[in-house]
Design an enzyme around this catalytic site. Structure first.
Site, PDB file in Angstrom:
ATOM      1  N   HIS A  19     -15.329 -24.635 -23.864  1.00 28.15           N
ATOM      2  CA  HIS A  19     -15.324 -23.197 -23.619  1.00 28.15           C
ATOM      3  C   HIS A  19     -16.721 -22.628 -23.497  1.00 28.15           C
ATOM      4  CE1 HIS A  19     -16.270 -21.532 -27.501  1.00 28.15           C
ATOM      5  NE2 HIS A  19     -15.537 -22.491 -28.038  1.00 28.15           N
ATOM      6  N   SER A 210     -15.067 -14.765 -30.595  1.00 28.78           N
ATOM      7  CA  SER A 210     -14.183 -15.803 -31.111  1.00 28.78           C
ATOM      8  C   SER A 210     -13.074 -16.100 -30.114  1.00 28.78           C
ATOM      9  CB  SER A 210     -13.564 -15.350 -32.428  1.00 28.78           C
ATOM     10  OG  SER A 210     -12.500 -14.458 -32.165  1.00 28.78           O
ATOM     11  N   LYS A 211     -12.288 -17.086 -30.453  1.00 32.71           N
ATOM     12  CA  LYS A 211     -11.224 -17.504 -29.544  1.00 32.71           C
ATOM     13  C   LYS A 211     -10.237 -16.374 -29.247  1.00 32.71           C
ATOM     14  CE  LYS A 211     -11.650 -22.304 -29.507  1.00 32.71           C
ATOM     15  NZ  LYS A 211     -12.089 -23.057 -30.683  1.00 32.71           N
ATOM     16  N   ARG A 212     -10.223 -15.361 -30.091  1.00 33.30           N
ATOM     17  CA  ARG A 212      -9.306 -14.246 -29.843  1.00 33.30           C
ATOM     18  C   ARG A 212      -9.821 -13.317 -28.752  1.00 33.30           C
ATOM     19  NH1 ARG A 212      -9.077 -14.905 -35.200  1.00 33.30           N
ATOM     20  NH2 ARG A 212     -10.798 -13.470 -35.512  1.00 33.30           N
ATOM     21  N   ASP A 213     -11.108 -13.391 -28.430  1.00 31.24           N
ATOM     22  CA  ASP A 213     -11.649 -12.519 -27.381  1.00 31.24           C
ATOM     23  C   ASP A 213     -11.236 -13.031 -26.005  1.00 31.24           C
ATOM     24  OD1 ASP A 213     -13.375 -10.455 -28.666  1.00 31.24           O
ATOM     25  OD2 ASP A 213     -14.315 -12.223 -29.558  1.00 31.24           O
TER      26      ASP A 213
END
Ligand code: GLU
Length: 448
Positions: A19, A210-213
């Site tokens: 990522h 973070s991965k939530r973004d």
């Protein structure tokens, strides 16, 4: 800072797709190595057998290939067990490690612990400055489960030592790992590398990205979005670093030339996606028409299936497309919203929508008929500038919306489309006049 025979490494764990955050660490390692004419290594840290997957490693390599971040050497930790075992044995033989019960007593497993000398560790991080750690609280930490199953701290230290890594450039989340790693490397007699812990990437909504973004997507999905690799590198380089002047667009070569690790900022840099699209637009503008058509290729099958499609017309629309899109995804949207159809096929007539809110049907007929007359008798060069000069004074006098809205609508049949002068130019005299005429006729016949 010593910059002789620089060796850097990027050491991703292939436990997920590669990522965007990893791109920046890779890039800084790459730029620093290239700037100093050194070596850049990729090391796949795949010792976690359950979570590591060959397809994730492949995804990482494909991402680097797309970005043009070429490396000099590649290693895979799962193929280096013997090397780690030899070093664990050496630590045991010299009294720096020992076999012990695992602390979790219900498993009754043995582990190998490092014999912590409980010393104070100080080092000068190239970005964060002087750092001091009292290692006492770390205790005798685990470095391997068995002689053949080392864990992270051990493998990193052995590899960095054996591979001659001179500069460890990695995210700030690794800062707390550094004292343990220094203890191990000292026990093994390796030369201590210089450390540069680079700032976190911050979310535009605050906090650590973070991965939530939504911005945190696998790197290759940015490719699918139509972000050019040069644009992504340019964008990522500027998160936490800048050349110290007002340049915003820098090629990979310029970045290599200018990159300075000591100028990387301490605090986090924000991931501002609008900036990425803006940079991408700058790079798209530099493409030749042929390169741009190549760029649009993945969606061209859909465009070619639009009824009435001709390449000749498409070439005429190209400048309009080029002006309007920041990335490939905008082109996809244009196609989806039918914003290309009306160039190839006559739009449907709509006698209601064509009239501007302050006009009557009769006004619209009058304005369009007047424009038609002007255009029919116009003999100059048919381009948007000239046509604007011809029509605009009338629109200003009679009401811009009242005149230009129906003109644009008669050409595109859409409430949103490029300005009428651009449409007149792209469609060409014949088609444009025919469409305006058809709308006048329809309006005259319409009951409203
Ligand atoms: N494999 C580690 C990770 O993916 C990086 C190790 C390092 O850079 O020292 O976070």
């Amino acid at each position: 800072m010593n910059t002789d025979n620089v060796v850097t490494r990027m050491a991703p764990s292939p436990t997920g797709k590669f990522h965007i955050g990893s791109v920046r660490t890779t890039l800084f390692n790459y730029l620093f190595a290239r700037h100093n004419k050194g070596k850049f290594i990729i090391r796949s840290e795949d010792t976690d057998r359950e979570r590591s997957k060959p397809e994730y490693e492949q995804n990482m390599l494909d991402s680097l290939a797309w970005l043009g971040l070429e490396y000099d050497e590649f290693y895979r930790q799962s193929e280096r067990t013997d090397i780690y075992s030899t070093h664990i044995q050496k630590l045991i033989d010299t009294g720096s490690a020992y076999e012990a019960e695992a602390s979790n007593d219900d498993t009754h497993k043995k582990v190998i612990r490092f014999k912590n000398p409980n010393s104070k560790i100080t080092f000068t991080d190239l970005i964060l400055g002087d750092i001091e750690f009292d290692t006492t609280e770390l205790g005798d930490f685990v470095i391997a489960r068995t002689i053949d199953t080392p864990i992270y701290h051990l493998t990193v230290v052995v590899d960095d030592g054996v591979m001659g890594v001179t500069h460890v450039i990695r995210g700030q989340e690794h800062i707390n790992n550094t004292p343990r790693q220094i203890l191990i490397l000292e026990a093994l007699g390796f030369k201590r590398p210089e450390y540069a812990h680079i700032p976190l990437i911050m979310s535009p909504r605050g906090g650590k990205l973070s991965k939530r973004d939504p911005e945190v997507i696998p790197t290759l999905e940015y490719k699918d979005e139509g972000i050019l690799p040069e644009a992504l590198l340019n964008f990522m380089a500027f998160i936490g670093w800048n050349p110290g002047d007002d340049r915003e667009i820098m090629s990979k070569e310029e970045l290599v030339e200018e990159f300075n690790l000591l100028k990387v900022q301490k605090g986090g840099g924000v991931f501002n996606i609008e900036k990425l699209y803006w940079i991408n637009k700058q790079y798209l503008t530099k493409l030749s028409d042929d390169e741009f058509k190549e760029y649009l290729k993945p969606e061209m099958k859909t465009v070619e299936s639009i009824s009435g499609y001709t390449e000749e017309m498409f070439d005429k629309i190209l400048p309009v497309i080029r002006e309007r899109i920041h990335a490939f995804s905008d082109f996809r949207e244009m196609i989806k919203d039918g914003e290309l159809n009306y160039y190839f096929i006559e739009p449907e007539l709509d006698s209601e929508k064509i009239t501007w809110k302050t006009s009557t049907k009769e006004d619209t007929v009058r304005h369009l008929s007047h424009i038609l007359e002007m255009l029919e008798s116009y003999t100059g060069d048919w381009n948007s500038d000239n046509l604007k000069t011809l029509i605009f004074p009338y629109a200003e006098e009679a009401g811009k919306g009242d005149v230009l809205w129906p003109l644009r609508f008669s050409l595109s049949g859409k409430e949103k489309s490029p300005d009428p002068f651009t449409l007149l130019e792209v469609l060409g005299r014949g088609i444009a006049l025919k469409r305006i005429q058809a709308n006048v006729e329809a309006l005259k016949k319409s009951p409203i």
